[in-house]
Motif scaffolding. Structure first.
Motif, mmCIF file in Angstrom:
data_model
loop_
_atom_site.group_PDB
_atom_site.id
_atom_site.type_symbol
_atom_site.label_atom_id
_atom_site.label_comp_id
_atom_site.label_asym_id
_atom_site.label_seq_id
_atom_site.Cartn_x
_atom_site.Cartn_y
_atom_site.Cartn_z
ATOM 1 N N ASP A 59 0.857 -1.185 0.000
ATOM 2 C CA ASP A 59 0.000 0.000 0.000
ATOM 3 C C ASP A 59 0.892 1.234 0.000
ATOM 4 O O ASP A 59 2.112 1.122 -0.168
ATOM 5 C CB ASP A 59 -1.004 -0.005 1.163
ATOM 6 C CG ASP A 59 -0.372 0.131 2.534
ATOM 7 O OD1 ASP A 59 0.832 0.445 2.646
ATOM 8 O OD2 ASP A 59 -1.089 -0.061 3.531
ATOM 9 N N GLU A 107 -7.999 3.019 7.898
ATOM 10 C CA GLU A 107 -7.778 3.521 6.544
ATOM 11 C C GLU A 107 -7.801 2.343 5.576
ATOM 12 O O GLU A 107 -7.735 1.187 5.981
ATOM 13 C CB GLU A 107 -6.408 4.207 6.470
ATOM 14 C CG GLU A 107 -6.225 5.366 7.421
ATOM 15 C CD GLU A 107 -7.062 6.567 7.031
ATOM 16 O OE1 GLU A 107 -7.329 6.747 5.831
ATOM 17 O OE2 GLU A 107 -7.461 7.310 7.934
ATOM 18 N N ASN A 108 -7.836 2.634 4.318
ATOM 19 C CA ASN A 108 -7.727 1.611 3.289
ATOM 20 C C ASN A 108 -6.247 1.253 3.179
ATOM 21 O O ASN A 108 -5.520 1.776 2.332
ATOM 22 C CB ASN A 108 -8.273 2.152 1.961
ATOM 23 C CG ASN A 108 -8.362 1.082 0.917
ATOM 24 O OD1 ASN A 108 -8.211 -0.097 1.208
ATOM 25 N ND2 ASN A 108 -8.579 1.487 -0.309
ATOM 26 N N ALA A 109 -5.789 0.371 4.090
ATOM 27 C CA ALA A 109 -4.364 0.084 4.211
ATOM 28 C C ALA A 109 -4.145 -1.329 4.745
ATOM 29 O O ALA A 109 -5.086 -1.983 5.203
ATOM 30 C CB ALA A 109 -3.718 1.108 5.143
ATOM 31 N N THR A 114 -5.525 -2.510 8.244
ATOM 32 C CA THR A 114 -6.970 -2.712 8.267
ATOM 33 C C THR A 114 -7.337 -4.061 7.661
ATOM 34 O O THR A 114 -8.143 -4.813 8.217
ATOM 35 C CB THR A 114 -7.683 -1.569 7.508
ATOM 36 O OG1 THR A 114 -7.272 -0.326 8.086
ATOM 37 C CG2 THR A 114 -9.184 -1.704 7.573
ATOM 38 N N LEU A 115 -6.731 -4.387 6.545
ATOM 39 C CA LEU A 115 -6.948 -5.688 5.912
ATOM 40 C C LEU A 115 -6.538 -6.810 6.857
ATOM 41 O O LEU A 115 -7.253 -7.799 7.025
ATOM 42 C CB LEU A 115 -6.168 -5.776 4.602
ATOM 43 C CG LEU A 115 -6.197 -7.130 3.897
ATOM 44 C CD1 LEU A 115 -7.608 -7.476 3.452
ATOM 45 C CD2 LEU A 115 -5.252 -7.123 2.719
ATOM 46 N N HIS A 158 -9.139 -7.384 9.644
ATOM 47 C CA HIS A 158 -10.277 -8.171 9.161
ATOM 48 C C HIS A 158 -9.887 -9.645 9.032
ATOM 49 O O HIS A 158 -10.613 -10.527 9.472
ATOM 50 C CB HIS A 158 -10.757 -7.653 7.804
ATOM 51 C CG HIS A 158 -11.603 -6.427 7.874
ATOM 52 N ND1 HIS A 158 -12.907 -6.427 8.316
ATOM 53 C CD2 HIS A 158 -11.325 -5.138 7.552
ATOM 54 C CE1 HIS A 158 -13.403 -5.205 8.251
ATOM 55 N NE2 HIS A 158 -12.458 -4.405 7.800
ATOM 56 N N ALA A 212 -16.943 -3.407 8.949
ATOM 57 C CA ALA A 212 -16.121 -2.281 8.510
ATOM 58 C C ALA A 212 -16.812 -1.003 8.958
ATOM 59 O O ALA A 212 -17.975 -0.773 8.638
ATOM 60 C CB ALA A 212 -15.960 -2.303 6.997
ATOM 61 N N SER A 257 -16.829 3.168 9.349
ATOM 62 C CA SER A 257 -16.307 4.431 8.837
ATOM 63 C C SER A 257 -15.875 5.341 9.976
ATOM 64 O O SER A 257 -16.550 5.447 10.996
ATOM 65 C CB SER A 257 -17.382 5.140 8.016
ATOM 66 O OG SER A 257 -16.980 6.463 7.705
ATOM 67 N N SER A 266 -6.548 5.765 13.024
ATOM 68 C CA SER A 266 -7.912 5.451 12.619
ATOM 69 C C SER A 266 -8.964 6.200 13.394
ATOM 70 O O SER A 266 -10.096 6.290 12.980
ATOM 71 C CB SER A 266 -8.168 3.954 12.804
ATOM 72 O OG SER A 266 -7.265 3.216 12.017
#
Length: 108
Positions: free
Chosen positions: A20, A57-59, A62-63, A66, A78, A80, A106
């Motif tokens: 990323d 974040e989209n990073a 975060t993945l 999950h 998820a 916001s 975050s």
């Protein structure tokens, strides 16, 4: 999923697994991260019927949050960072969220 990641980490530990804007992770690093995070989730006695919120974040982290939850059979929601307190409370109540996973970047 976990078995596939462990197998890939054994076969190609230094191979690129994730990338990323902040950096990259090898298969070995991802496997270690997931094992550590899954252990931390189990330490708070989560059960498969429970859900955790992941705020991020989209990073990569975060993945991985999950994936770690899914590794131990816990569902994720998820979440916001833009939600207001009342919206967050509604989402958590509706989804049955029992805890949140968030890194320092975050939180609003």
């Amino acid at each position: 999923m976990t078995a596939a990641i462990r197998a890939r980490a054994q076969a190609e530990p230094d191979g690129l697994a994730l990338a990323d804007d902040s950096g990259t992770r090898t298969w070995a690093e991802v496997a270690d991260d997931l094992a550590h995070a899954a252990g931390a989730l189990l330490a708070v006695a989560l059960e498969p019927t429970q859900r955790v919120s992941v705020i991020g974040e989209n990073a990569i982290p975060t993945l991985e949050a999950h994936a770690a939850a899914l590794t131990v059979g816990v569902g994720t929601v998820a979440t916001s960072r833009q939600l207001r307190a009342a919206e967050l409370a509604d989402q958590y109540t509706d989804a049955g969220v029992v805890c949140a996973i968030a890194g320092p970047a975050s939180l609003p």
